[in-house]
Design a protein around this motif. Structure first.
Motif, PDB file in Angstrom:
ATOM      1  N   ARG A 183       0.822  -1.206   0.000  1.00 22.67           N
ATOM      2  CA  ARG A 183       0.000   0.000   0.000  1.00 22.67           C
ATOM      3  C   ARG A 183       0.858   1.259   0.000  1.00 22.67           C
ATOM      4  O   ARG A 183       0.459   2.293  -0.528  1.00 22.67           O
ATOM      5  N   THR A 215      -4.623  -2.327  -4.725  1.00 25.21           N
ATOM      6  CA  THR A 215      -5.559  -1.600  -3.884  1.00 25.21           C
ATOM      7  C   THR A 215      -5.738  -0.197  -4.419  1.00 25.21           C
ATOM      8  O   THR A 215      -4.783   0.489  -4.748  1.00 25.21           O
ATOM      9  N   GLU A 230      -7.740   5.684  -3.442  1.00 28.16           N
ATOM     10  CA  GLU A 230      -8.665   6.415  -2.584  1.00 28.16           C
ATOM     11  C   GLU A 230      -8.975   5.648  -1.307  1.00 28.16           C
ATOM     12  O   GLU A 230      -9.203   6.254  -0.250  1.00 28.16           O
ATOM     13  N   ASP A 231      -8.970   4.317  -1.369  1.00 25.30           N
ATOM     14  CA  ASP A 231      -9.198   3.532  -0.160  1.00 25.30           C
ATOM     15  C   ASP A 231      -8.045   3.698   0.828  1.00 25.30           C
ATOM     16  O   ASP A 231      -8.250   3.694   2.045  1.00 25.30           O
ATOM     17  N   ILE A 232      -6.828   3.815   0.326  1.00 27.83           N
ATOM     18  CA  ILE A 232      -5.671   4.018   1.202  1.00 27.83           C
ATOM     19  C   ILE A 232      -5.680   5.431   1.767  1.00 27.83           C
ATOM     20  O   ILE A 232      -5.430   5.646   2.959  1.00 27.83           O
ATOM     21  N   ASP A 290      -8.140   7.357   2.396  1.00 27.39           N
ATOM     22  CA  ASP A 290      -9.190   7.573   3.397  1.00 27.39           C
ATOM     23  C   ASP A 290      -8.769   7.126   4.781  1.00 27.39           C
ATOM     24  O   ASP A 290      -9.355   7.579   5.780  1.00 27.39           O
ATOM     25  N   THR A 291      -7.798   6.229   4.884  1.00 30.93           N
ATOM     26  CA  THR A 291      -7.362   5.740   6.190  1.00 30.93           C
ATOM     27  C   THR A 291      -6.266   6.595   6.817  1.00 30.93           C
ATOM     28  O   THR A 291      -5.875   6.330   7.956  1.00 30.93           O
ATOM     29  N   LEU A 292      -5.782   7.614   6.122  1.00 33.23           N
ATOM     30  CA  LEU A 292      -4.677   8.423   6.630  1.00 33.23           C
ATOM     31  C   LEU A 292      -5.192   9.551   7.510  1.00 33.23           C
ATOM     32  O   LEU A 292      -6.319  10.031   7.332  1.00 33.23           O
ATOM     33  N   GLU A 311      -5.878  13.230   8.921  1.00 34.07           N
ATOM     34  CA  GLU A 311      -6.133  14.488   8.226  1.00 34.07           C
ATOM     35  C   GLU A 311      -4.914  15.396   8.329  1.00 34.07           C
ATOM     36  O   GLU A 311      -4.309  15.562   9.391  1.00 34.07           O
ATOM     37  N   VAL A 341       1.637   4.350   6.588  1.00 31.64           N
ATOM     38  CA  VAL A 341       1.149   3.542   5.466  1.00 31.64           C
ATOM     39  C   VAL A 341       1.881   2.215   5.501  1.00 31.64           C
ATOM     40  O   VAL A 341       3.120   2.179   5.489  1.00 31.64           O
ATOM     41  N   THR A 342       1.145   1.132   5.557  1.00 29.48           N
ATOM     42  CA  THR A 342       1.761  -0.190   5.653  1.00 29.48           C
ATOM     43  C   THR A 342       2.477  -0.549   4.366  1.00 29.48           C
ATOM     44  O   THR A 342       2.077  -0.152   3.273  1.00 29.48           O
TER      45      THR A 342
END
Length: 457
Positions: free
Chosen positions: A54, A270, A273-275, A277-279, A281, A302-303
């Motif tokens: 990712r 992957t 946008e999915d990655i 969204d997990t970051l 703000e 980020v993994t």
């Protein structure tokens, strides 16, 4: 719909398109004032080889310069090519494409054959592909491909620009050349500077070139799907210097296998946008605004899916390797080892299971580890050494007791005497040889003086 003027609520403005929102988010991650770092075929081939990472997917999608980021993190990657190699490659490519690509098309017709006769000089069109920006160049390339296919003539596209969507973000690719044949077939041409000796080249370099060419073929298929009568060939032309000269020779490489692998792995990537969204703000990789500690925190958020193969393909591999070693992750030992260890994800857990301190004895992985530990202990015991136990006693000279081959043992004494005798004999022979050589030289000198005296008389 809104109510009458002056009454009722006002309708909310329409939401921006998702693609616009994603681009704005990626620009924030990269840095608003930083131009995106373009992707090339090498990066896409490396990205497809590790679709579960990712971290790389996000950084490549955002256009972050990973080489500069690795330097800021304190783990620079020794990537790059010398200026001499660039100059040699550019000179060879210019030689191949000289005279409107006459030599290139001769190699293509000789290797790929076909029903069409080879084109005569002046019959091949070389369209102008210059335009403003990558979007303009991509559109101009697609137009030139459609026009050449519709005309049914030979065409040579020098450094066309193709677009390919990767993980929700467009990537622009620039092959060395694309040849359009009168029958509507498009052929990718890869020009490399490594030699082809006796008709064969280095297998690893040919494999890397095939993976890059597969990415170009995949991007061309997107354009051919919208062009009537077009067909993209799955055989690419690899042009290299012949033997140790600068004369071009060519070989046909079938990229169907690489194409299917690349297509499948790019599809499995992957989505960015999915990655994103997990970051957190406000997180950014802006090198001009963030300190080293802030960049390290952002990268670690980020993994990554590190493997030793990353060392030859990713600029952040050294940083990811150091992090994996700090955690004791078994990924640092390789994908095959990681797959064999199953639920054991750290080196500490593996050693604990091997020593019998933890783990289910019925687990095949744990049983295999304990069997391997027992075999190792048995082998060390048979060799007279132990892993953690004290070894045999040694004398002050460092020789183990009872060792006949040590300097203090019988065999060691005999060896020492033999060395001494051999040294004395060698010294005596050397002295005798020097004496004989001196006498011989002196005799030669005396005879030379006598002859010279007679001649003067």
């Amino acid at each position: 719909m809104t109510d009458s003027l002056g009454g009722g609520p006002v309708a909310a403005p329409p939401a921006p398109p998702p693609q616009t929102t994603l681009r704005r988010r990626l620009a924030e991650l990269r840095g608003p004032a930083v131009a995106p770092h373009p992707l090339d075929a090498r990066a896409l081939a490396a990205l497809a080889a590790n679709p579960g990472c990712r971290r790389r997917a996000l950084l490549d999608g955002a256009g972050v310069d990973k080489a500069a980021l690795a330097t800021a993190l304190g783990s620079p990657a020794p990537f790059g090519q010398s200026q001499f190699a660039f100059m040699r490659g550019n000179a060879f490519e210019a030689k191949v494409k000289a005279d409107g690509g006459t030599e290139l098309l001769r190699l293509l017709t000789d290797r790929l054959g076909g029903q069409e006769p080879p084109p005569v000089p002046g019959e091949v069109s070389v369209p102008d592909l210059s335009a403003a920006g990558p979007e303009g160049r991509t559109a101009r390339t697609a137009l030139a491909l459609r026009e050449a296919t519709a005309a049914g003539t030979w065409a040579l596209l020098d450094h066309p620009l193709l677009a390919l969507e990767v993980a929700g973000s467009p990537a622009y690719l620039e092959p060395d050349a694309v040849v359009v044949r009168p029958d509507g077939r498009w052929t990718v041409v890869e020009i490399k500077s490594f030699p082809m000796i006796d008709g064969s080249a280095d297998a690893s370099k040919v494999g890397a070139a095939a993976r890059q060419a597969a990415v170009y073929v995949l991007a061309l298929e997107r354009v051919a799907a919208r062009t009537e009568g077009a067909e993209v060939g799955h055989q690419v032309l690899l042009v290299c210097p012949k033997d140790f000269s600068n004369l071009p020779t060519a070989s046909v490489v079938d990229v169907r296998k690489q194409l299917s692998v690349t297509r499948r792995q790019l599809t499995r990537l992957t989505r960015i946008e999915d990655i994103a969204d997990t970051l957190p703000e406000g997180m950014t990789f802006d090198l001009g605004r963030c300190s080293g500690a802030e960049l390290t925190s952002a990268v670690d958020a980020v993994t990554a899916a590190y493997a030793p193969e990353c060392l030859s393909a990713c600029e952040l591999a050294f940083h990811c390797r150091s992090r994996a070693r700090e955690r004791g992750a078994v990924e640092a030992l390789g994908r095959s080892v990681r797959g064999e260890l199953g639920a054991l994800t750290t080196v500490t857990a593996v050693l604990s299971a091997a020593h019998g301190d933890s783990g289910d004895p019925d687990d095949p992985t744990v049983a295999a580890l304990r069997r391997a530990a027992a075999l190792r202990a048995e082998a060390l015991a048979g060799a007279g050494t132990t892993g953690g136990r004290p070894g045999p006693e040694r004398d002050p000279a460092g020789n183990s007791a009872g060792n006949p081959m040590g300097p203090g043992g019988p065999a060691g004494s005999v060896a020492a005497r033999s060395d001494t005798d051999r040294t004395d004999t060698d010294r005596t022979d050397t002295d005798r040889t020097d004496t004989d050589r001196t006498d011989t030289d002196r005799g030669d000198a005396d005879r030379g003086d006598a002859d010279r005296t007679e001649a003067e008389g």
